[in-house]
Design a protein around this motif. Structure first.
Motif, mmCIF file in Angstrom:
data_model
loop_
_atom_site.group_PDB
_atom_site.id
_atom_site.type_symbol
_atom_site.label_atom_id
_atom_site.label_comp_id
_atom_site.label_asym_id
_atom_site.label_seq_id
_atom_site.Cartn_x
_atom_site.Cartn_y
_atom_site.Cartn_z
ATOM 1 N N THR A 52 0.824 -1.203 0.000
ATOM 2 C CA THR A 52 0.000 0.000 0.000
ATOM 3 C C THR A 52 0.862 1.258 0.000
ATOM 4 O O THR A 52 0.610 2.209 -0.754
ATOM 5 C CB THR A 52 -0.919 0.006 1.235
ATOM 6 O OG1 THR A 52 -1.569 -1.253 1.308
ATOM 7 C CG2 THR A 52 -1.939 1.109 1.164
ATOM 8 N N ASN A 113 -6.517 -3.827 -5.921
ATOM 9 C CA ASN A 113 -7.605 -4.286 -5.071
ATOM 10 C C ASN A 113 -7.785 -5.785 -5.177
ATOM 11 O O ASN A 113 -7.944 -6.494 -4.173
ATOM 12 C CB ASN A 113 -8.879 -3.566 -5.536
ATOM 13 C CG ASN A 113 -9.887 -3.504 -4.413
ATOM 14 O OD1 ASN A 113 -9.631 -4.032 -3.344
ATOM 15 N ND2 ASN A 113 -11.001 -2.862 -4.657
ATOM 16 N N LEU A 171 -10.155 -3.714 2.414
ATOM 17 C CA LEU A 171 -10.860 -2.449 2.320
ATOM 18 C C LEU A 171 -9.935 -1.270 2.581
ATOM 19 O O LEU A 171 -9.982 -0.258 1.887
ATOM 20 C CB LEU A 171 -12.005 -2.453 3.336
ATOM 21 C CG LEU A 171 -13.011 -1.318 3.234
ATOM 22 C CD1 LEU A 171 -13.647 -1.307 1.857
ATOM 23 C CD2 LEU A 171 -14.079 -1.492 4.295
ATOM 24 N N VAL A 172 -9.068 -1.428 3.577
ATOM 25 C CA VAL A 172 -8.246 -0.292 3.991
ATOM 26 C C VAL A 172 -7.273 0.140 2.884
ATOM 27 O O VAL A 172 -7.235 1.319 2.541
ATOM 28 C CB VAL A 172 -7.528 -0.597 5.316
ATOM 29 C CG1 VAL A 172 -6.622 0.558 5.714
ATOM 30 C CG2 VAL A 172 -8.548 -0.886 6.406
ATOM 31 N N LEU A 175 -8.854 2.183 0.047
ATOM 32 C CA LEU A 175 -9.339 3.468 0.523
ATOM 33 C C LEU A 175 -8.175 4.435 0.730
ATOM 34 O O LEU A 175 -8.266 5.608 0.383
ATOM 35 C CB LEU A 175 -10.123 3.286 1.826
ATOM 36 C CG LEU A 175 -11.490 2.616 1.669
ATOM 37 C CD1 LEU A 175 -12.218 2.548 3.005
ATOM 38 C CD2 LEU A 175 -12.344 3.359 0.653
ATOM 39 N N CYS A 178 -7.064 5.570 -2.684
ATOM 40 C CA CYS A 178 -8.003 6.520 -3.264
ATOM 41 C C CYS A 178 -7.853 7.882 -2.602
ATOM 42 O O CYS A 178 -7.949 8.932 -3.259
ATOM 43 C CB CYS A 178 -9.444 6.028 -3.111
ATOM 44 S SG CYS A 178 -9.817 4.668 -4.207
ATOM 45 N N LEU A 179 -7.617 7.853 -1.285
ATOM 46 C CA LEU A 179 -7.418 9.111 -0.562
ATOM 47 C C LEU A 179 -6.195 9.835 -1.104
ATOM 48 O O LEU A 179 -6.237 11.032 -1.418
ATOM 49 C CB LEU A 179 -7.253 8.799 0.928
ATOM 50 C CG LEU A 179 -7.237 10.007 1.852
ATOM 51 C CD1 LEU A 179 -8.632 10.614 1.943
ATOM 52 C CD2 LEU A 179 -6.741 9.617 3.242
ATOM 53 N N SER A 182 -6.898 11.170 -4.472
ATOM 54 C CA SER A 182 -7.748 12.365 -4.466
ATOM 55 C C SER A 182 -6.943 13.594 -4.087
ATOM 56 O O SER A 182 -7.081 14.647 -4.707
ATOM 57 C CB SER A 182 -8.880 12.201 -3.447
ATOM 58 O OG SER A 182 -9.447 10.937 -3.558
ATOM 59 N N TRP A 195 -14.879 9.023 -9.002
ATOM 60 C CA TRP A 195 -15.366 8.773 -7.649
ATOM 61 C C TRP A 195 -15.977 7.387 -7.497
ATOM 62 O O TRP A 195 -15.934 6.776 -6.442
ATOM 63 C CB TRP A 195 -16.403 9.825 -7.258
ATOM 64 C CG TRP A 195 -17.605 9.796 -8.187
ATOM 65 C CD1 TRP A 195 -17.749 10.459 -9.343
ATOM 66 C CD2 TRP A 195 -18.765 8.988 -8.022
ATOM 67 N NE1 TRP A 195 -18.931 10.151 -9.937
ATOM 68 C CE2 TRP A 195 -19.583 9.232 -9.136
ATOM 69 C CE3 TRP A 195 -19.203 8.090 -7.046
ATOM 70 C CZ2 TRP A 195 -20.809 8.603 -9.306
ATOM 71 C CZ3 TRP A 195 -20.429 7.464 -7.210
ATOM 72 C CH2 TRP A 195 -21.234 7.725 -8.338
ATOM 73 N N ILE A 198 -14.538 4.249 -5.548
ATOM 74 C CA ILE A 198 -14.580 4.036 -4.088
ATOM 75 C C ILE A 198 -15.744 3.125 -3.683
ATOM 76 O O ILE A 198 -15.507 2.086 -3.055
ATOM 77 C CB ILE A 198 -14.636 5.406 -3.364
ATOM 78 C CG1 ILE A 198 -13.349 6.173 -3.697
ATOM 79 C CG2 ILE A 198 -14.772 5.221 -1.869
ATOM 80 C CD1 ILE A 198 -13.316 7.591 -3.189
ATOM 81 N N ILE A 202 -15.424 -0.735 -2.172
ATOM 82 C CA ILE A 202 -16.043 -1.157 -0.904
ATOM 83 C C ILE A 202 -16.928 -2.376 -1.139
ATOM 84 O O ILE A 202 -16.875 -3.367 -0.399
ATOM 85 C CB ILE A 202 -16.857 0.006 -0.299
ATOM 86 C CG1 ILE A 202 -15.900 1.133 0.106
ATOM 87 C CG2 ILE A 202 -17.655 -0.476 0.903
ATOM 88 C CD1 ILE A 202 -16.592 2.361 0.640
#
Lengths: 312, 310, 330
Positions: A52, A113, A171-172, A175, A178-179, A182, A195, A198, A202
């Motif tokens: 990650t 993912n 999941l983490v 996310l 993506c954070l 962004s 968008w 996301i 999930i």
């Protein structure tokens, strides 16, 4: 005023509350005991964490580079300073940014993912494989089922424990990425344009974790020992994969749906909004196969837990 | 008659852990109860006697034999171990017969003896079922059956009553009593002291791998003279009686204890129990206190055990 | 008399054609009760029914006022009941405090109440430093105490104790029995105690229920069941036994010699003093005098035997009826 308190046993004067979610205490205490396995946590989560971090970094670099490229043409100011150095950094940036147009970021996040699914499987298998069989072996079910809980609460609590570890791996990381994407994309472009990655990520995380957790709990409810359950989980993946290959090639393509891994792969691609022609299983078949598996697992687990409470 | 068991400085260690430490004793025979807390070394001693393990130091002779790996001894000794280890897929009858065959009996003889032994333990009805279908009590009885099937001169049993229900316990107690009165020596360990007491007065008490006491229970109690004897009695007029008794030099203390309802009992300690009883009989006859029960509270094995095991 | 804690009305349980419990009807008052019976008598089945782990095939049961067959009441009932299972049971990877706390929370204690209660009950059962150790290091005695502690954590009204002294050495057993006695008497708990050791039951309980082959063979207070109508006493003599026995004979008292120093004597109208007089006159000392009661073991065995006879009689009656109907049909 003097007092003495020599009573050997004090009554409980408070009240017993009925939890709205009776599975909650099973979940929290189960999680707390599972988190005691520090070494396993480290081994299982270090690879996803490293991946990650690296991947976030790559995404960040990519956006930074493309931003810079847009701002300044690589050949501007040529002649000032060292041409070679300029060229070299330009090439690096070109390589990094070349694959990182917005769509490419999304594609890589999706691939990432799906790769995380493997780690999620490992984590769920490790922490979930003992949940039922170790309880049965140690006689813990006799303690649980003398308490005001139903078999469903017991199942939900245990399911929550195993699923937690799956979600952590599944999941983490997306996310986080993506954070990062962004924040580092120019003017929140990622969030504006892509968008939907996301919610899709999930959804995939929940589907994947649910199915894998059910498989692990199914093995745990049937096996006599944790190691047998572990063997069962991986054996199931391998056997179903091999069988689907053999039958799929020899008899009918429909048999490819026998492989749980391929089904989940297909569903993953569909959920993430990419129909991949290369996959052997069609989405429709995959949905049917996974639903049948989930129903089967639930029925078997229900029967085994009933045995646990009643026969003991 | 020579002693059934002679142990000299017998010790057994598991690495650094002591199982049995420097035990020197002789057991003449008869029915003998081996008692002691958990981890006292009872099982170690019994396994040494049965020849299952080799002493780390010292020696033990059982019926004149060195027990460890001695085939001669197996003919005269029956051992019922504590571990619940039986061949799950064999029937109770097959296990007993197999062990008899291994002990050197001819097939027909082995069959007859196995049947007889299982019958003595009321297992006849189920003896052709597989052991895995047996209850805890039935498995225990199979273990006892294999120990008595060859009519040994010495029977060694480790916790033979474990897992048995009241009927089973009674049967096994009766069986041991019967074997004892027909001349078989029986050495058994148990945690249930009143059952030991019920069966025999001869005890061996070990604790932390050491011998604490051996012999007939009343004699062992008599040796513990530094502990005053406790006597409990109930009477119609307990407080009046207490006033009279506390005057006597042989009485160390008198306590009034609440009994059921409004009733009161007396618990007293005396240094000279013989003199006390004589004097009490005279007093009760003269003064008519209405003494309706009188018993010594600490001649029991449990009391002796409490004194010795601290 | 206070409300019964356990009421059974024709409670039945069948597994296929096997009848584990056959129409039990019973009302048990609060207090310590011993549940006796040979292996396979149906004790475990009964406990499972009382906890609502099994569905009865027929009849009704009410425990602490709740019906275990209805889900909401079953959950409420389990808050009132503490269960100490017979076999080893622990929750993997927990230490003593964690186990008791976790089970306390499951029963509805808040996390802070649960930890307080856990230490309270662990103190009560005498599990000291060991409470912080992993359960795989526990000795049998510690495991039994932990099992009792977890049954007590939510301060239940009724305790179901299944063989609590199993595997304990004499000290451990004594301690456990003291705890059970204290709970039943000083703490006012209702207790259903299953044990194969009848003296354990005699020491801690006031009433017994004898179960065999799924039927109740006897139920009542130990006091009443062991009472002997005839007033026989057991005596032991130090001194001239022959003279004492002769004195008994000349006083017209019926007696039976037992051992060298002991004899049973039939007393008239509780005349204990007369016995001391006879002994004093014979120059002997009475060293033991106890009223003879039938032991719990006799009561138990008699109950089982009566039951077997009754079963046989019922079977005969049923066969006679069957034979008659057969004959009539012909």
């Amino acid at each position: 005023m003097a007092e003495t308190h020599l009573e050997v046993y004090r009554r409980f004067e408070g009240t017993l509350h009925e939890h709205r979610l009776r599975a909650w205490p099973i979940w929290t205490t189960g999680l707390r005991t599972a988190l005691k396995q520090r070494r396993a946590l480290l081994l299982l989560y270090l690879p996803p964490v490293i991946a990650t971090v690296i991947f976030s970094f790559v995404v960040y670099l990519g956006f930074m580079a493309s931003e810079q490229l847009e701002r300044e043409s690589p050949f501007e100011g040529l002649g000032e300073g060292d041409i070679q150095e300029r060229l070299a950094s330009g090439v690096v940036m070109g390589v990094v940014s070349g694959g990182l147009k917005m769509l490419e970021v999304t594609r890589q996040i999706i691939e990432f993912n799906k790769a995380m699914g493997f780690f999620a499987l490992l984590a769920v298998a490790w922490f979930g494989s003992g949940l039922f069989c170790e309880d049965r072996k140690a006689g813990a079910h006799q303690l649980y089922f003398a308490r005001p809980i139903t078999r469903l609460d017991y199942f939900l609590g245990k399911f929550g424990v195993a699923a937690f570890f799956g979600l952590c791996a599944m999941l983490v990381p997306p996310l986080v990425i993506c954070l990062v994407a962004s924040i580092s994309s120019p003017e929140w472009a990622f969030l504006k344009e892509e968008w939907d990655v996301i919610p899709r990520a999930i959804a995939l995380a929940f589907l994947w974790t649910t199915v894998v957790t059910l498989l692990v709990l199914l093995a745990s409810s049937l096996a006599a020992r944790r190691s047998f359950a572990l063997i069962g989980v991986f054996g199931f993946f391998m056997l179903s994969g091999a069988m689907s290959q053999a039958l799929g090639h020899l008899v009918s393509r429909r048999f490819f749906a026998l492989s749980l891994g391929d089904d989940l792969n297909t569903l993953g691609s569909q959920i993430l909004g990419r129909s991949d022609a290369g996959l052997p299983v069609s989405p429709g078949e995959a949905w049917v196969a996974v639903s049948v598996f989930v129903a089967f697992a639930l029925v078997v687990i229900a029967a085994r837990l009933r045995r646990l409470e009643v026969v003991a | 008659m020579s002693a059934v068991l002679v142990a000299e400085q017998l010790g057994r260690y598991y690495g650094q852990v002591v199982g049995l430490n420097d035990l020197t004793t002789e057991i003449a025979g008869g029915v003998v109860g081996l008692v002691g807390p958990n981890g006292a070394g009872k099982s170690t001693l019994l396994r040494l006697i049965a020849g299952e393990i080799r002493p780390s130091r010292g020696s033990v002779r059982v019926l004149g034999h060195e027990p460890f790996a001695n085939r001669e001894l197996f003919r005269v000794l029956g051992f019922c171990p504590q571990q619940d280890a039986l061949y799950e897929d064999m029937t109770g009858f097959d296990i007993v017969r197999l062990l008899l065959r291994l002990g050197g009996f001819a097939p027909a003889e082995a069959k007859a003896r196995a049947e007889r032994a299982l019958e003595r333990l009321s297992l006849t009805a189920r003896m052709h079922d597989k052991v895995r279908t047996y209850s805890k009590g039935m498995r225990q009885r199979v273990r006892i059956a294999q120990a008595i099937a060859h009519d040994p001169r010495l029977l060694v049993l480790d916790e033979p009553m474990t897992g048995l229900d009241p009927l089973g316990r009674r049967e096994v107690l009766e069986l041991l009593r019967e074997l004892g009165s027909s001349g078989t020596h029986v050495l058994f360990s148990s945690h249930i002291l009143y059952e030991v007491e019920h069966l025999t007065a001869e005890i061996v008490l070990i604790h932390r791998g050491r011998l604490l006491a051996k012999g007939a229970l009343p004699e062992v109690r008599a040796l513990l003279s530094k502990h005053p004897r406790r006597v409990e009695l109930s009477a119609r007029r307990p407080r009046e009686l207490a006033r009279a008794l506390i005057e006597w030099p042989e009485v160390v203390s008198v306590r009034v204890q609440p009994g059921a309802g409004a009733e009161e009992h007396l618990a007293l300690e005396t240094r000279d129990v013989g003199a006390f009883y004589r004097r009490l009989t005279g007093l009760a006859a003269r003064e008519r206190f209405g003494i309706s029960s009188l018993c010594s509270a600490d001649a029991s094995l449990e009391a002796v055990f409490d004194y010795l095991v601290t | 008399m206070s409300e019964p804690i356990i009421v059974l009305e024709g409670l039945e349980k069948r597994y296929g054609s096997i009848r584990a419990l056959e129409g039990l009807s019973l009302a048990l008052p609060p207090g310590p009760i011993g549940l006796l019976g040979p292996n396979g008598a149906g004790k475990s089945t009964l406990i499972k029914l009382l906890l609502g782990q099994l569905e009865p095939s027929g009849g009704k049961a009410r425990i602490a006022g709740f019906d275990p067959t209805r889900r909401a009441e079953r959950l409420a009932l389990r808050r009132k009941v503490g269960y100490m299972p017979e076999s080893d049971c622990l929750i993997p990877r927990m230490n003593g405090v964690e186990l008791v706390t976790a089970l306390g929370q499951l029963t509805g204690l808040t996390p802070s109440d649960a930890i307080t209660r856990a230490h309270e009950v662990l103190d009560y059962v005498g599990l000291e430093e060991a409470r912080y150790r992993g359960l795989d290091e526990y000795s049998t005695g510690m495991k039994q105490r932990l099992k009792l502690a977890q049954a007590l954590v939510h301060d239940p009204e009724l305790l179901l104790l299944d063989e609590p002294t199993n595997g304990l050495d004499p000290k451990g057993r004594k301690h456990m029995l003291e705890l059970v006695h204290d709970l039943g008497h000083a703490q006012g708990k209702s207790i259903l105690l299953c044990s194969h050791l009848l003296p354990d039951v005699e020491r801690t309980c006031e009433r017994i229920v004898v179960l065999d082959k799924g039927k109740i063979r006897s139920a009542g207070s130990i006091e009443e069941l062991t009472r002997n109508e005839e007033s026989w006493v057991h005596t032991e003599i130090d001194g001239d036994v022959a003279a004492f026995r002769a004195a008994l004979g000349s006083a017209g008292l019926q007696f039976e010699p037992e051992g060298a120093w002991t004899q049973r004597v039939r007393l008239r109208a509780g005349d204990y003093d007369g016995l001391f007089e006879l002994a004093a006159r014979a120059g002997a000392a009475l060293t033991e005098l106890t009223s003879e009661r039938s032991s719990l073991e006799e009561v138990f065995l008699d109950a089982l035997e009566d039951g077997v006879e009754k079963d046989a009689a019922e079977k005969d009656a049923a066969e006679t009826v069957a034979a008659k109907t057969n004959a009539e049909q012909r």
